[in-house]
Design a protein around this motif. Structure first.
Motif, PDB file in Angstrom:
ATOM      1  N   ALA A   1      35.882  21.571  14.160  1.00  0.00           N
ATOM      2  CA  ALA A   1      37.063  22.377  14.471  1.00  0.00           C
ATOM      3  C   ALA A   1      37.583  23.149  13.269  1.00  0.00           C
ATOM      4  CB  ALA A   1      38.165  21.488  15.028  1.00  0.00           C
ATOM      5  N   ARG A   2      37.257  22.737  12.075  1.00  0.00           N
ATOM      6  CA  ARG A   2      37.699  23.456  10.882  1.00  0.00           C
ATOM      7  C   ARG A   2      36.476  23.793  10.021  1.00  0.00           C
ATOM      8  NH1 ARG A   2      38.879  18.052   9.460  1.00  0.00           N
ATOM      9  NH2 ARG A   2      37.945  17.444   7.460  1.00  0.00           N
TER      10      ARG A   2
ATOM     11  N   ALA B   1      34.227  11.591  17.018  1.00  0.00           N
ATOM     12  CA  ALA B   1      35.561  12.131  16.723  1.00  0.00           C
ATOM     13  C   ALA B   1      35.577  12.825  15.364  1.00  0.00           C
ATOM     14  CB  ALA B   1      36.594  11.006  16.760  1.00  0.00           C
ATOM     15  N   ALA B   2      34.916  12.223  14.380  1.00  0.00           N
ATOM     16  CA  ALA B   2      34.856  12.861  13.061  1.00  0.00           C
ATOM     17  C   ALA B   2      34.062  14.148  13.105  1.00  0.00           C
ATOM     18  CB  ALA B   2      34.239  11.884  12.058  1.00  0.00           C
TER      19      ALA B   2
ATOM     20  N   ASP C   1      31.032  16.026   4.080  1.00  0.00           N
ATOM     21  CA  ASP C   1      32.255  15.253   4.271  1.00  0.00           C
ATOM     22  C   ASP C   1      33.173  15.286   3.062  1.00  0.00           C
ATOM     23  OD1 ASP C   1      31.416  14.546   6.794  1.00  0.00           O
ATOM     24  OD2 ASP C   1      30.421  12.702   6.120  1.00  0.00           O
TER      25      ASP C   1
ATOM     26  N   ARG D   1      33.691  16.147  15.716  1.00  0.00           N
ATOM     27  CA  ARG D   1      34.501  17.162  16.400  1.00  0.00           C
ATOM     28  C   ARG D   1      35.579  17.723  15.473  1.00  0.00           C
ATOM     29  NH1 ARG D   1      35.561  13.993  22.158  1.00  0.00           N
ATOM     30  NH2 ARG D   1      33.502  14.377  23.088  1.00  0.00           N
ATOM     31  N   GLU D   2      36.216  16.835  14.737  1.00  0.00           N
ATOM     32  CA  GLU D   2      37.250  17.304  13.814  1.00  0.00           C
ATOM     33  C   GLU D   2      36.663  18.222  12.746  1.00  0.00           C
ATOM     34  OE1 GLU D   2      40.597  15.468  10.733  1.00  0.00           O
ATOM     35  OE2 GLU D   2      39.236  14.153  11.833  1.00  0.00           O
ATOM     36  N   ARG D   3      35.491  17.848  12.245  1.00  0.00           N
ATOM     37  CA  ARG D   3      34.865  18.685  11.225  1.00  0.00           C
ATOM     38  C   ARG D   3      34.407  20.020  11.802  1.00  0.00           C
ATOM     39  NH1 ARG D   3      29.789  16.093   8.542  1.00  0.00           N
ATOM     40  NH2 ARG D   3      28.941  16.672  10.563  1.00  0.00           N
TER      41      ARG D   3
END
Length: 453
Positions: free
Chosen positions: A306-307, A299-300, A375, A302-304
């Motif tokens: 995405a931006r 999930a982390a 991160d 994918r979020e990273r």
């Protein structure tokens, strides 16, 4: 005037009615509290006989305290009816105090008697409780052979570590049942000897021992059911975990995802072969934790993905720009301390705070770090830009304060630049031009020094 006196008369009548109601209430609460005190005194005597002096200490102290305050209430009521005339205010104050004392007395006695209600009820039913303890102990003894055979049957299927929580349950339950039967006999003998406090303590110990023994025996049967359920769940989680690994290899990769994949693979590899005694609870817990870690890492990632993540060079430039802006603002404010207002100082202090937070966030001086992991780049970039913006705003506010504090031409006694005036029309702007040049040179020099630094 007629309306005024009529209103005064109505108010006086209402006050008299309220005083009469308060007087009746004081008499009623006084009678009720006195009856409650007498009843509680009788209950205290019974409680002393059933429980002994120790458990009834708080109730005894409450009765003495209430008796003392009730004497005050009766004394106030006597003052209301003696031969000395009293004002309405005095009567009202005494009646209110009587109501207060009586209500407090009833509340205190209710609280103390309720605390002893369960113990008194148990003492009254002591023979029945002793008989029930013995019956329950005999019933539980009949379940001990089945509990032992269950433990032996589970030992063939599960590891010693898994059985450690129930392996000794039958033996412990048998000991507790023996103690319960012995305590019940002690309670019976002490009660016959009139030692009620010791009898109640032994009775409570026997009741608690029976309860604990039943819990231990139930735990053996519950363990067998829960172990079978854990094995069934473990098989489903193993299948899901293998599918999650296939999906995870196609997801955006990161160090966290790689570590989570390795952890889940290790958990699957650690599963014992068929026919080996296992601990399904431990295996299930490890697989669940590994699956949860993999889901969180994916999930982390994918979020990273995405931006966009700012490149390291951009973050470094933002940190350098923030440091330059702070240096220039610091020099200007330090060089014109008497002219800088609160707004500029506040922006500069906030910029310095954000810059220090950036160092703490990165774990080292942001100006000295050579690498920043992906991160932390976005947050570091935002903090650096925030510090630069606040420093720039502080510099603008400082320039405004300097311009406002700089002496104007008319403050030096002459017209503005290029104007003629006074004393034959000669130039009078030399003083202001000179001061303006000096101040302007100070400001420009401070700014240039900051850029050079």
């Amino acid at each position: 005037m007629a309306g005024f006196w009529g209103r005064r008369k109505r108010e006086q009548e209402e006050l008299n009615t309220q005083d009469a109601d308060l007087a009746r209430r004081a008499q009623q609460t006084l009678v009720a509290a006195d009856e409650r005190l007498r009843l509680t005194t009788d209950e205290l005597a019974f409680a002393d006989a059933e429980l002994g002096a120790g458990p009834t200490t708080e109730l005894r102290e409450a009765v003495e305290s209430v008796r003392t305050h009730m004497q005050e209430a009766f004394h106030l009521h006597q003052l209301n009816h003696d031969e000395i005339p009293d004002t309405p205010e005095e009567l009202r104050t005494r009646n209110a105090r009587i109501v207060q004392l009586c209500e407090w007395a009833e509340d205190l006695l209710d609280d103390r008697t309720q605390a002893l209600a369960a113990a008194i009820e148990r003492a009254r039913r002591a023979p029945e409780v002793i008989a029930r303890v013995r019956a329950d102990a005999a019933r539980l003894r009949l379940r001990l052979p089945d509990a032992r055979s269950t433990v032996e049957r589970l030992a063939v299927r599960y590891s010693a570590h898994a059985l450690s929580q129930i392996e000794a349950n039958p033996a412990e339950a048998e000991q507790l049942l023996g103690f319960a039967e012995h305590s019940a006999g002690v309670a019976e003998r002490r009660r016959e000897a009139g030692q009620r406090e010791q009898a109640n303590m032994a009775l409570e110990a026997s009741t608690e021992s029976v309860r604990r023994a039943e819990t231990l025996i139930d735990a053996v049967e519950t363990f067998e059911v829960e172990a079978l359920r854990a094995e069934s769940t473990l098989a489903a989680i193993i299948e899901d975990s293998r599918g999650d690994l296939v999906v995870a290899l196609r997801e955006p990769q990161s160090p966290a995802v790689s570590a989570a994949i390795a952890e889940l693979q290790a958990a699957l590899a650690a599963l014992p072969a068929a026919g080996v005694n296992t601990d399904p609870f431990e295996q299930l817990t490890r697989l669940r934790e590994a699956n949860a870690g993999l889901d969180a890492a994916i999930a982390a990632a994918r979020e990273r993905a995405a931006r966009p993540i700012p490149p390291l060079e951009h973050v470094r430039h933002a940190i350098d720009d923030a440091d330059r802006q702070l240096a220039v603002s610091r020099d200007v404010i330090a060089g014109h301390r008497g002219w800088i207002g609160a707004d500029a100082r506040t922006r500069f202090a906030e910029a310095e705070r954000v810059r220090l937070d950036l160092d703490r966030y990165l774990g080292a001086s942001a100006a000295a770090v050579t690498t920043i992991d992906e991160d932390h780049r976005e947050q570091a970039f935002a903090m650096a830009r925030r510090a630069a913006f606040l420093a720039s705003e502080a510099l603008q506010l400082a320039q405004r304060d300097i311009d406002a504090a700089r002496p104007q031409p008319d403050q030096w006694g002459g017209p503005g630049y290029g104007q003629q005036g006074g004393w034959g029309g000669g130039r009078r702007s030399g003083g202001s031009d000179l001061m303006g040049g000096i101040l302007g040179g100070l400001v420009i020099g401070s700014i240039l020094d900051g850029f050079i630094d």
